[in-house]
Design an enzyme around this catalytic site. Structure first.
Site, mmCIF file in Angstrom:
data_model
loop_
_atom_site.group_PDB
_atom_site.id
_atom_site.type_symbol
_atom_site.label_atom_id
_atom_site.label_comp_id
_atom_site.label_asym_id
_atom_site.label_seq_id
_atom_site.Cartn_x
_atom_site.Cartn_y
_atom_site.Cartn_z
ATOM 1 N N ASP A 6 0.818 -1.138 0.041
ATOM 2 C CA ASP A 6 -0.015 0.026 -0.041
ATOM 3 C C ASP A 6 0.907 1.145 0.057
ATOM 4 O O ASP A 6 2.069 1.105 0.140
ATOM 5 C CB ASP A 6 -0.907 0.014 1.253
ATOM 6 C CG ASP A 6 -1.922 1.170 1.263
ATOM 7 O OD1 ASP A 6 -2.547 1.515 0.348
ATOM 8 O OD2 ASP A 6 -1.949 1.603 2.290
ATOM 9 N N SER A 7 0.457 2.400 -0.122
ATOM 10 C CA SER A 7 0.994 3.576 -0.116
ATOM 11 C C SER A 7 1.642 3.836 1.482
ATOM 12 O O SER A 7 2.472 4.718 1.392
ATOM 13 C CB SER A 7 0.398 4.834 -0.615
ATOM 14 O OG SER A 7 -1.119 4.954 0.162
ATOM 15 N N CYS A 60 -11.064 2.956 -0.011
ATOM 16 C CA CYS A 60 -9.581 3.222 0.224
ATOM 17 C C CYS A 60 -9.119 2.674 1.342
ATOM 18 O O CYS A 60 -9.879 2.512 2.448
ATOM 19 C CB CYS A 60 -8.990 4.794 0.366
ATOM 20 S SG CYS A 60 -7.478 5.081 0.989
ATOM 21 N N THR A 61 -8.143 1.625 1.560
ATOM 22 C CA THR A 61 -7.803 0.896 2.539
ATOM 23 C C THR A 61 -7.435 1.667 3.823
ATOM 24 O O THR A 61 -7.519 1.115 5.058
ATOM 25 C CB THR A 61 -6.803 -0.059 2.314
ATOM 26 O OG1 THR A 61 -5.508 0.623 1.681
ATOM 27 C CG2 THR A 61 -7.152 -1.088 1.063
ATOM 28 N N HIS A 62 -7.085 3.024 3.685
ATOM 29 C CA HIS A 62 -6.921 3.621 4.880
ATOM 30 C C HIS A 62 -8.226 4.120 5.581
ATOM 31 O O HIS A 62 -8.249 4.087 7.037
ATOM 32 C CB HIS A 62 -6.370 5.090 4.555
ATOM 33 C CG HIS A 62 -4.899 4.980 4.168
ATOM 34 N ND1 HIS A 62 -4.162 4.422 3.048
ATOM 35 C CD2 HIS A 62 -3.802 5.475 5.023
ATOM 36 C CE1 HIS A 62 -2.761 4.820 3.126
ATOM 37 N NE2 HIS A 62 -2.494 5.063 4.321
ATOM 38 N N THR A 99 -6.314 2.661 -4.735
ATOM 39 C CA THR A 99 -5.665 3.788 -5.593
ATOM 40 C C THR A 99 -4.935 2.881 -6.867
ATOM 41 O O THR A 99 -5.323 3.033 -7.802
ATOM 42 C CB THR A 99 -4.727 4.742 -5.104
ATOM 43 O OG1 THR A 99 -5.680 5.332 -4.208
ATOM 44 C CG2 THR A 99 -4.267 5.554 -6.020
ATOM 45 N N TYR A 134 -0.917 8.651 -2.618
ATOM 46 C CA TYR A 134 -0.841 8.167 -4.103
ATOM 47 C C TYR A 134 -1.946 8.797 -4.720
ATOM 48 O O TYR A 134 -1.962 9.222 -5.938
ATOM 49 C CB TYR A 134 -0.737 6.594 -4.216
ATOM 50 C CG TYR A 134 0.310 5.940 -4.013
ATOM 51 C CD1 TYR A 134 1.518 6.279 -3.530
ATOM 52 C CD2 TYR A 134 0.330 4.481 -4.460
ATOM 53 C CE1 TYR A 134 2.836 5.846 -3.237
ATOM 54 C CE2 TYR A 134 1.501 4.018 -4.523
ATOM 55 C CZ TYR A 134 2.542 4.227 -3.663
ATOM 56 O OH TYR A 134 3.872 3.679 -3.703
ATOM 57 N N GLY A 135 -3.086 9.087 -3.906
ATOM 58 C CA GLY A 135 -4.156 9.210 -4.690
ATOM 59 C C GLY A 135 -4.354 10.515 -5.145
ATOM 60 O O GLY A 135 -5.503 10.763 -6.073
ATOM 61 N N GLU A 150 -2.600 8.721 8.357
ATOM 62 C CA GLU A 150 -1.088 8.447 8.541
ATOM 63 C C GLU A 150 -0.585 9.472 9.692
ATOM 64 O O GLU A 150 0.759 9.039 10.061
ATOM 65 C CB GLU A 150 -0.463 9.133 7.098
ATOM 66 C CG GLU A 150 -0.602 8.211 5.848
ATOM 67 C CD GLU A 150 0.080 6.925 6.091
ATOM 68 O OE1 GLU A 150 1.271 6.901 6.811
ATOM 69 O OE2 GLU A 150 -0.346 5.814 5.659
ATOM 70 N N CYS A 176 -4.486 -1.585 -1.724
ATOM 71 C CA CYS A 176 -4.443 -0.043 -2.047
ATOM 72 C C CYS A 176 -5.488 0.344 -3.012
ATOM 73 O O CYS A 176 -5.659 -0.386 -4.303
ATOM 74 C CB CYS A 176 -3.273 0.472 -2.331
ATOM 75 S SG CYS A 176 -2.966 2.088 -2.837
#
Ligand code: DGL
Length: 271
Positions: free
Chosen positions: A10-11, A186-188, A75, A42-43, A152, A73
């Site tokens: 992932d990012s 989005c996985t976040h 994105t 990244y998005g 993050e 991810c």
């Protein structure tokens, strides 16, 4: 049976939502995780840049002898999966398909909300997949670019006034559209589940794409007879492209175990 590890990338931290579920469903599997913390998010980037970064992420993971790579991810899954799959002779799986199916199954009123990064929403990939499941479903989509930096930076707890304000602004039109299902594309975003769930209310089912993807990965490995035969718990190793400390702290918090010793920094530009 295949005892080789599963690669996941992932990012940044978001792919841990898939790792957490993979470890719950298949604790004997070994995982090699890469989080591109030096280049997240990244998005908000162009397709070309996302593809360039994702190629390096895959090239790094391929220095290990893996049985499959999971693009945890949204994105990269919506923007680069086809390109990466055409270039690599190893199974590469993204998050879109399983999540689209879960959303189509979950909705009762045929109105599904979708939130993701700008690149993901621009791609239209989730909408196409959901329409493939059931063309009568109406999807209301919105990009939420501030969610990834919030996560993050560890700002995902209920009561965090910034996270709650940002969520209310992004989600207002989706709530007003009367959706009964919301894809956290989005996985976040599942790290913000409590904040998002509190705003949307108990009548809205949240689809966690990382979790859905992990369920699908285990099913696919089982179908390929490629689950590990190991009986003891598998190890997870984590690699990041920037400081290990912040990732180790937040990953330990999210995975509810200390991963500090298992995190290393890599120079992703070498790949
Ligand atoms: N977890 C990534 C996704 O699922 C975050 C993208 C980003 O870095 O902006 O889309």
């Amino acid at each position: 049976m295949d005892n080789r590890p599963i690669g996941v990338f992932d990012s940044g931290l978001g792919g841990l939502t898939a790792v957490k579920e993979l470890r719950r469903l298949a604790p004997q599997e070994e995982i090699v995780y890469f989080g591109d913390t030096g280049r997240v998010p990244y998005g908000s980037r162009s397709r070309e840049t996302i593809i360039r970064y994702a190629r390096q992420d895959v090239a790094f993971l391929r220095t290990f002898d893996l049985k499959a790579i999971v693009i945890a991810c949204g994105t990269v899954s919506t923007t680069a999966l086809d390109v990466l799959a055409a270039e690599n002779d190893i199974p590469l799986w993204g998050v879109v398909e399983a999540a689209a199916q879960a959303a189509a199954r979950a909705t009762r009123n045929g109105r599904v909300g979708l939130i993701g990064t700008q690149a993901t929403i621009r791609s239209g990939a989730y909408e196409r997949r959901i329409a493939g499941e059931d063309p009568s479903i109406r999807v209301v989509a919105r990009a939420c670019p501030l969610f990834v930096p919030l996560v993050e930076n560890g700002r995902f707890q209920v009561g965090d006034v910034v996270a709650e304000t940002v969520a209310a602004e992004y989600l207002a039109p989706i709530k007003a559209a009367g959706v009964d299902t919301l894809v956290l594309g989005c996985t976040h975003y599942p790290l913000l589940t409590e904040v998002i769930g509190a705003y949307m209310g108990p009548g809205v089912t949240l689809v966690n794409v990382g979790e859905q993807c992990a369920v699908r990965v285990v099913e696919r490995l089982a179908a390929m007879d490629a689950l590990t035969g190991r009986e003891e718990p598998g190890e997870s190793r984590f690699y990041v492209s920037d400081r290990v400390e912040d990732f180790a702290r937040l990953a330990s918090l999210f995975l509810q175990r200390d991963v500090g010793e298992a995190v290393e920094q890599v120079d992703i530009y070498r790949y």
